[in-house]
Enzyme design. Structure first.
Site, PDB file in Angstrom:
ATOM      1  N   GLU A   1      -4.566 -11.101  -0.319  1.00 65.64           N
ATOM      2  CA  GLU A   1      -5.997 -10.801  -0.472  1.00 65.64           C
ATOM      3  C   GLU A   1      -6.841 -11.701   0.431  1.00 65.64           C
ATOM      4  O   GLU A   1      -7.807 -11.249   1.045  1.00 65.64           O
ATOM      5  CB  GLU A   1      -6.440 -10.935  -1.930  1.00 65.64           C
ATOM      6  CG  GLU A   1      -5.890  -9.876  -2.851  1.00 65.64           C
ATOM      7  CD  GLU A   1      -6.389  -8.457  -2.578  1.00 65.64           C
ATOM      8  OE1 GLU A   1      -7.332  -8.272  -1.783  1.00 65.64           O
ATOM      9  OE2 GLU A   1      -5.805  -7.533  -3.160  1.00 65.64           O
TER      10      GLU A   1
ATOM     11  N   TRP B   1      -6.848  -3.308   4.455  1.00 64.92           N
ATOM     12  CA  TRP B   1      -5.688  -3.546   3.600  1.00 64.92           C
ATOM     13  C   TRP B   1      -4.435  -2.990   4.268  1.00 64.92           C
ATOM     14  O   TRP B   1      -3.347  -3.540   4.127  1.00 64.92           O
ATOM     15  CB  TRP B   1      -5.920  -2.931   2.223  1.00 64.92           C
ATOM     16  CG  TRP B   1      -4.859  -3.292   1.237  1.00 64.92           C
ATOM     17  CD1 TRP B   1      -4.037  -2.422   0.586  1.00 64.92           C
ATOM     18  CD2 TRP B   1      -4.475  -4.595   0.788  1.00 64.92           C
ATOM     19  NE1 TRP B   1      -3.167  -3.111  -0.240  1.00 64.92           N
ATOM     20  CE2 TRP B   1      -3.428  -4.456  -0.130  1.00 64.92           C
ATOM     21  CE3 TRP B   1      -4.934  -5.879   1.075  1.00 64.92           C
ATOM     22  CZ2 TRP B   1      -2.817  -5.522  -0.763  1.00 64.92           C
ATOM     23  CZ3 TRP B   1      -4.322  -6.952   0.448  1.00 64.92           C
ATOM     24  CH2 TRP B   1      -3.278  -6.771  -0.461  1.00 64.92           C
TER      25      TRP B   1
ATOM     26  N   TYR C   1       2.206   0.856  -2.842  1.00 66.33           N
ATOM     27  CA  TYR C   1       1.416  -0.235  -3.418  1.00 66.33           C
ATOM     28  C   TYR C   1       0.548   0.306  -4.554  1.00 66.33           C
ATOM     29  O   TYR C   1       0.500  -0.272  -5.647  1.00 66.33           O
ATOM     30  CB  TYR C   1       0.568  -0.904  -2.330  1.00 66.33           C
ATOM     31  CG  TYR C   1      -0.275  -2.036  -2.856  1.00 66.33           C
ATOM     32  CD1 TYR C   1       0.317  -3.257  -3.176  1.00 66.33           C
ATOM     33  CD2 TYR C   1      -1.633  -1.882  -3.078  1.00 66.33           C
ATOM     34  CE1 TYR C   1      -0.443  -4.295  -3.703  1.00 66.33           C
ATOM     35  CE2 TYR C   1      -2.394  -2.913  -3.587  1.00 66.33           C
ATOM     36  CZ  TYR C   1      -1.798  -4.115  -3.900  1.00 66.33           C
ATOM     37  OH  TYR C   1      -2.551  -5.130  -4.423  1.00 66.33           O
TER      38      TYR C   1
END
Length: 176
Positions: A39, A47, A17
């Site tokens: 998000e 995350w 990522y």
């Protein structure tokens, strides 16, 4: 989140990522919608948790197809709230559906989500700051507070700070 550059490289989830998505501009509607949805779902969680569930989100939210998600009904809401492959939070599920409907409307008002972002990227001839973006997002979308909006925009290059200046990815982005 320039600290991300310290631990993400080489990590099995964060590394790809960080190296290929975070801070990279995107135009594709489904990619923008995915990033916003992820998000929103990260709020209150790590995350890494979101990245682990990314495939589950993709399956549950029809490959992040805006039109399909915008048409979700109560049966779909119940399915999502029962799906252990995603984060099961009613407010986040409702926000995803509502925000897909908002993005559909952006096609008429601005030619799409990416063009809406571009149309609002500057204010009075200067790049829009985070506080101004947050106000705009709160007026436009659901479940988009300061951190969610900031990370979403940083992840797409609309706000600075995704990578430290000495990060190889920052140098790669600067060349493109």
């Amino acid at each position: 989140m320039s600290g991300y550059c310290d631990f993400a490289p080489g990590h099995p989830l964060h590394g790809p990522y960080h190296d290929t998505e975070y801070g990279f501009p995107q135009r594709d509607e489904s990619v923008l919608f995915e990033r916003l949805l992820l998000e929103i779902n990260q709020a209150g969680l790590s995350w890494e948790t979101v990245l682990k569930k990314r495939a589950g989100f993709r399956a549950a939210y029809a490959g992040f197809d805006v039109d399909t998600v915008a048409a979700f009904d109560e049966t779909d809401r119940a399915r999502l709230l029962g799906d252990p492959g995603i984060i099961r939070n009613r407010m986040k599920v409702d926000a995803a559906i509502h925000n897909a409907q908002v993005i559909q409307e952006m096609r008429t008002s601005h030619g799409g989500f990416a063009r809406w972002l571009d149309a609002h990227a500057s204010e009075e001839g200067k790049p829009r700051d985070k506080a101004s973006w947050v106000k705009l997002f709160k007026r436009t979308f659901r479940f988009t507070g300061g951190e969610i909006t900031g990370e979403f925009l940083m992840s797409l290059g609309y706000l600075p700070g995704a990578h430290r200046p000495d990060c190889p990815v920052a140098r790669k982005l600067a060349r493109s």
